[in-house]
Design an enzyme around this catalytic site. Structure first.
Site, short mmCIF file in Angstrom:
data_model
loop_
_atom_site.label_atom_id
_atom_site.label_comp_id
_atom_site.label_asym_id
_atom_site.label_seq_id
_atom_site.Cartn_x
_atom_site.Cartn_y
_atom_site.Cartn_z
N PHE A 123 -11.79 -7.47 13.67
CA PHE A 123 -10.86 -7.88 13.14
C PHE A 123 -10.14 -6.70 12.13
O PHE A 123 -11.10 -6.39 11.48
CB PHE A 123 -11.00 -9.34 12.18
CG PHE A 123 -10.05 -9.77 11.25
CD1 PHE A 123 -8.92 -10.07 11.87
CD2 PHE A 123 -10.49 -9.78 10.11
CE1 PHE A 123 -7.70 -10.47 10.93
CE2 PHE A 123 -9.40 -10.39 8.98
CZ PHE A 123 -8.04 -10.63 9.48
N GLN A 124 -9.01 -6.60 12.18
CA GLN A 124 -8.40 -5.61 10.99
C GLN A 124 -9.11 -4.10 11.47
O GLN A 124 -9.27 -3.34 10.42
CB GLN A 124 -8.79 -6.01 9.45
CG GLN A 124 -7.97 -7.11 9.44
CD GLN A 124 -7.83 -7.66 7.92
OE1 GLN A 124 -8.42 -7.09 6.96
NE2 GLN A 124 -6.51 -8.06 7.67
N GLU B 101 0.87 -1.16 -0.07
CA GLU B 101 0.03 -0.05 0.04
C GLU B 101 0.97 1.24 0.16
O GLU B 101 0.40 2.30 -0.39
CB GLU B 101 -0.93 -0.02 1.16
CG GLU B 101 -2.16 -0.98 1.01
CD GLU B 101 -1.75 -2.40 1.65
OE1 GLU B 101 -0.65 -2.57 1.99
OE2 GLU B 101 -2.68 -3.16 1.60
N LYS C 114 -17.79 -0.29 6.36
CA LYS C 114 -18.48 -1.29 5.22
C LYS C 114 -19.55 -1.31 5.03
O LYS C 114 -20.07 -1.52 3.91
CB LYS C 114 -17.61 -2.84 5.39
CG LYS C 114 -17.77 -3.77 4.61
CD LYS C 114 -17.19 -4.99 4.91
CE LYS C 114 -17.37 -6.04 3.75
NZ LYS C 114 -16.67 -7.35 4.04
N MET D 89 24.27 8.28 2.23
CA MET D 89 24.13 9.56 2.97
C MET D 89 24.55 9.32 4.54
O MET D 89 25.36 10.51 4.97
CB MET D 89 22.71 10.30 2.79
CG MET D 89 22.87 11.46 2.99
SD MET D 89 23.84 12.66 2.86
CE MET D 89 23.03 13.39 1.30
C1 LIG Z 1 12.53 5.19 5.21
C2 LIG Z 1 13.79 5.96 5.85
N1 LIG Z 1 14.78 5.25 6.52
C3 LIG Z 1 15.85 5.82 6.98
C4 LIG Z 1 16.18 7.04 6.35
C5 LIG Z 1 17.54 7.69 6.83
N2 LIG Z 1 18.50 7.70 5.76
C6 LIG Z 1 18.43 8.86 4.93
S1 LIG Z 1 19.45 8.67 3.56
C7 LIG Z 1 19.71 7.02 3.90
C8 LIG Z 1 20.92 6.26 3.24
C9 LIG Z 1 20.25 6.11 1.67
O1 LIG Z 1 21.02 5.06 1.17
P1 LIG Z 1 20.88 4.84 -0.44
O2 LIG Z 1 19.47 4.51 -0.66
O3 LIG Z 1 21.71 3.47 -0.57
O4 LIG Z 1 21.23 5.92 -1.02
P2 LIG Z 1 22.68 6.73 -1.26
O5 LIG Z 1 22.71 7.81 -0.04
O6 LIG Z 1 23.77 5.69 -0.90
O7 LIG Z 1 22.86 7.34 -2.46
C10 LIG Z 1 19.31 6.75 5.15
C11 LIG Z 1 19.25 5.44 5.95
C12 LIG Z 1 15.15 7.80 5.53
N3 LIG Z 1 15.50 8.99 5.07
N4 LIG Z 1 14.20 6.85 5.02
#
Ligand SMILES: Cc1ncc(C[n+]2csc(CCOP(=O)(O)OP(=O)(O)O)c2C)c(N)n1
Ligand SMILES: [Mg+2]
Lengths: 576, 161
Positions: free
Chosen positions: A115-116, A48, A165, A487
């Protein structure tokens, strides 16, 4: 008529073509009616959350077309609705109009932990613009029309409609009538103030005329009100450079001489120095988020601030304004442009300073861009995005995920098409790219759409490859694989002494994954393969996946550390 | 070191009488960490409209403006404004149960115009006191917490002059 028929009748009246939905017990009646009517194009995500992001992609990309559409996602109660949460919260942070319709357990068992059953209204209330729960079939149509009005009026946002529902199955009373054409929602507390007031506007114009070092900010509101061309005209007429928020990008051609590119944490030197040295900020449709301002008490200390914003609660929230204009960006620019008092100054000295900073920026990137690779000859993301930008002449739609690749795409794609950049900004939700790109492609089928993800984010909604496969949505998928949550790794490099806690990440064999979904795939490890792979994607009709093996030690620069001021901008990397 | 107590403010909001309105306001207070003292709701003159009085402590004018704008942003809020202290009446009511000898009680009753709701054996009183917050506070202080058994306070409601 039955509740379910009224749901679909209202959606049809609102011009809905696509429904992004996932069925389950409490929404089955609506799905059943959809099957009978065969009016909508039904798109099934594999989770979803995917539906919510597809709806966002559709809304955002169609906004600038002749027929704007509002993305509609649909789910069952309980777990189905809870899976929508992240996508809805994301739409709320980024002011994207979407409608979420969730099935709810029957009114007779609500509040019995049936439920749900989940308290969808309670959960959604703080993360969306408005919530509804119609309690009779007669309320359904009116509710949906009102929901669309609220979602798309003033500052956009997601609206959730939770329909029990039994209400779906209820028949309306025989005398039931509803005329969508004459319907006006009765919302005494809903303010929408599109036109700027004269006196504040005059004060603003006076300040603009007097200023020596003004800078304009282009935020999401410029995109949302389709005011990019007008902003450009205003900039050209007054010789005022423009800095962009993440969501303001693509409102104006990125290589326009007055464009400073993105500002803020990963903004360009020319944008951030212009903000720092400005005597006047004229900000359009943005909210001075902390990623834009850095440390607030050091922010733009010498500047007066004119803030044009449709949401009055954003005025004076983070940055005190000198003149606050609560109005629609398009209308404000329109009135300002035709004001005879607006003076056109050449501002030569100021623009020269901007030019010098722009050169510094370019020089600091030149070596890396020319080399194209980092440690061990691995690809640099910036060289991949630059090549993509060159090959597509900056005209395509780009949908990044969240991370280093996102900031690099924001910085190195040379946007030429208005409203061609759809990112998750306020929430920064990893996994948004693939589903959002699917929605964008459905909205603009004649344009090429690139989904650019990191290896981390791609794996968060990798299941949506199933949607791509089933509908053959022509999305060009790029995975910039650096083997890390890049990042976060960057922050660890810069601020945590290089301890890489929880950031190294293994990927599956994407070639096998692609094969399993029947999607063509290319792997790129060498610099001189980049262009060929991109050409392959461009020439190929239909979806494909390109995986680029990237250098994990690439650092996105410049960077203003979180909580730092503009004076703390890191321009070159000595850490690694 | 104790911080100087912040200025007390009252916000009056006219809101649609709908389920969820109170929920939204109270979750806003939590989310934005406003220093709310009291929040009262009652029906307004117009059917379907409630009036809500919120008192909070805040010195920063900009912050108070933010509270107002955030409150007004809700679709259900028709109007919200700050009530100036000098141009409005702020009142609350308390029902107080305590134990006190009759002689002392008489003194308090005279000073605070207490309305006796009940007198029980062993010098137990239940009284009603109404007025501005500082008057209620003053009474409680004079009574002394050692005599207090139970107290119910309505929170502030306010009306412009
Ligand atoms: C759902 C979610 N969980 C954690 C984060 C924290 N976060 C921000 S950037 C990042 C790393 C992203 O890694 P990747 O997708 O490999 O991209 P890259 O930075 O390596 O280009 C994380 C863990 C986030 N922004 N969103
Ligand atoms: Mg990565």
């Amino acid at each position: 008529m039955q509740g379910t028929e009224l749901v679909l009748k209202a959606l049809q009246a609102k011009g809905v073509k696509y429904i992004f939905g996932y069925t389950g017990g409490a929404i089955m009646p609506v799905f059943d009616e959809m099957e009978k009517q065969q009016h909508f194009s039904f798109v099934m995500p594999r989770h979803e959350q995917g539906a919510a992001f597809m709806a966002q992609g559709l809304s955002r990309a169609s906004l600038s077309t002749e027929h704007p559409q509002v993305g509609v996602c649909m789910s069952t109660s309980g777990p189905g609705a809870m899976n929508l949460v992240t996508g809805i919260a994301d739409a709320h942070m980024d002011s994207v109009p979407i409608i979420a319709i969730t099935g709810q357990v029957a009114t007779g068992v609500i509040a019995t932990d049936a439920f749900q059953e989940s308290d969808v209204v309670g959960v959604m209330m703080p993360i969306c613009k408005q919530t509804y729960m119609p309690l009779a079939a007669e309320e359904v149509e009116k509710t949906i029309h009102e929901a669309f009005y609220v979602a798309t009026t003033g500052r956009f946002g997601p609206v959730v409609i939770d329909i029990p529902k039994d209400v779906q199955l209820q028949q309306t009373a025989p005398d039931y009538q509803f005329n969508p054409r004459s319907f006006r929602p009765r919302l005494p507390g809903f303010y929408y103030h599109p036109s700027p007031e004269r006196d504040v506007l005059h004060r603003a114009i006076g300040m603009i005329n007097r200023s020596e070092r003004p800078v304009m900010f282009c935020g999401h509101g410029v995109i949302a009100s389709n005011a990019g061309a007008m902003l450009q005209e205003f900039a050209e007429k007054t010789n005022i450079p423009v800095a962009f928020t993440l969501h303001g990008l693509s409102a104006m051609p990125a290589d326009h001489p007055l464009s400073l590119g993105m500002m803020g944490m990963h903004g360009t030197i020319e944008a951030n120095r212009a903000v720092m040295n400005a005597d006047l900020i004229i900000s359009f449709g943005m909210r001075f988020d902390d990623r834009v301002t850095g440390k607030l008490n050091e922010y733009a200390r010498n500047a007066d601030v004119i803030h044009v914003e449709i949401d009055p609660s954003e005025l004076d929230k983070n940055v005190a304004t000198t003149v606050a204009i609560n109005a629609d960006v398009y209308r404000t620019l329109h009135v300002m442009l035709s004001d005879p008092e607006l003076v056109c100054k050449p501002r030569r000295r100021w623009l020269k300073e901007v030019e010098a900073n722009r050169r510094t920026m370019q020089e600091s990137m030149a070596t890396e861009l020319e080399k194209g690779v980092g440690q061990e000859g691995k690809l640099l993301m910036k060289s991949i995005v630059s090549r993509l930008s060159d090959l597509t002449e900056g005209r395509d739609i780009v949908v990044p995920d969240v991370g280093q690749h996102q900031m690099i795409a924001a910085r190195f794609y040379n946007f030429q098409t208005a409203n061609s950049w759809f990112a998750s900004g306020g929430a920064g939700t990893m996994g948004c790219s693939l589903p959002m790109a699917i929605g964008a492609k459905l909205a603009r089928p004649d344009e090429r759409v690139w989904s650019i993800s990191g290896d981390g984010g791609f794996q968060m909604n990798i299941q949506e490859l199933g949607t791509v496969m089933q509908l053959q949505v022509d999305v060009k998928i790029m995975i910039l694989n650096n083997g890390y949550l890049g990042m976060v790794r960057q922050w660890q490099t810069l601020f945590f002494d290089g301890r890489y806690a929880g950031t190294p990440m293994q990927s599956p064999d994407y070639e096998l994954i692609a094969k399993a979904y029947g999607i063509p795939y290319r792997k790129v490890t060498l610099l001189d393969e980049v262009e060929e792979a991109l050409r392959f994607a461009i020439d190929h009709q239909g979806p494909c996946i390109l995986e680029f093996i990237c250098d994990p030690s690439e650092i996105v620069l410049p960077m203003i550390p979180a909580g730092g001021g503009f004076g703390d901008m890191i321009v070159s990397n000595q850490a690694e | 070191m104790t911080a100087k107590p912040m200025k007390r403010r009252a916000i009056l909001a006219f809101v649609q009488d709908k389920p969820g309105t109170l929920n939204k306001i109270s979750s806003l207070v939590r989310r934005k960490m406003y220093n709310v003292d009291t929040l009262t709701v009652c029906k307004a003159k117009v059917p379907g409209v409630s009036r809500m009085t919120i008192t909070l402590r805040e010195d920063d004018e900009a912050k108070v403006t933010q509270v107002l704008r955030q409150v007004e942003k809700f679709t259900e809020v028709i109007r919200a404004k700050e009530l100036e202290r000098d141009h409005s009446y702020w009142r609350e009511v308390a029902i107080v149960k305590f134990e006190l000898e009759e002689k002392q009680f008489k003194k308090l009753q005279q000073r605070y115009q207490l309305e006796v709701l009940d007198r029980q054996p062993h010098d137990i009183w239940i009284v009603q006191i109404a007025g501005p917050t500082d008057r209620l506070d003053g009474f409680l202080q004079d009574l002394g917490s050692e005599h207090l058994i139970e107290i119910a306070r309505t929170g502030v409601t306010a009306l412009e002059k």
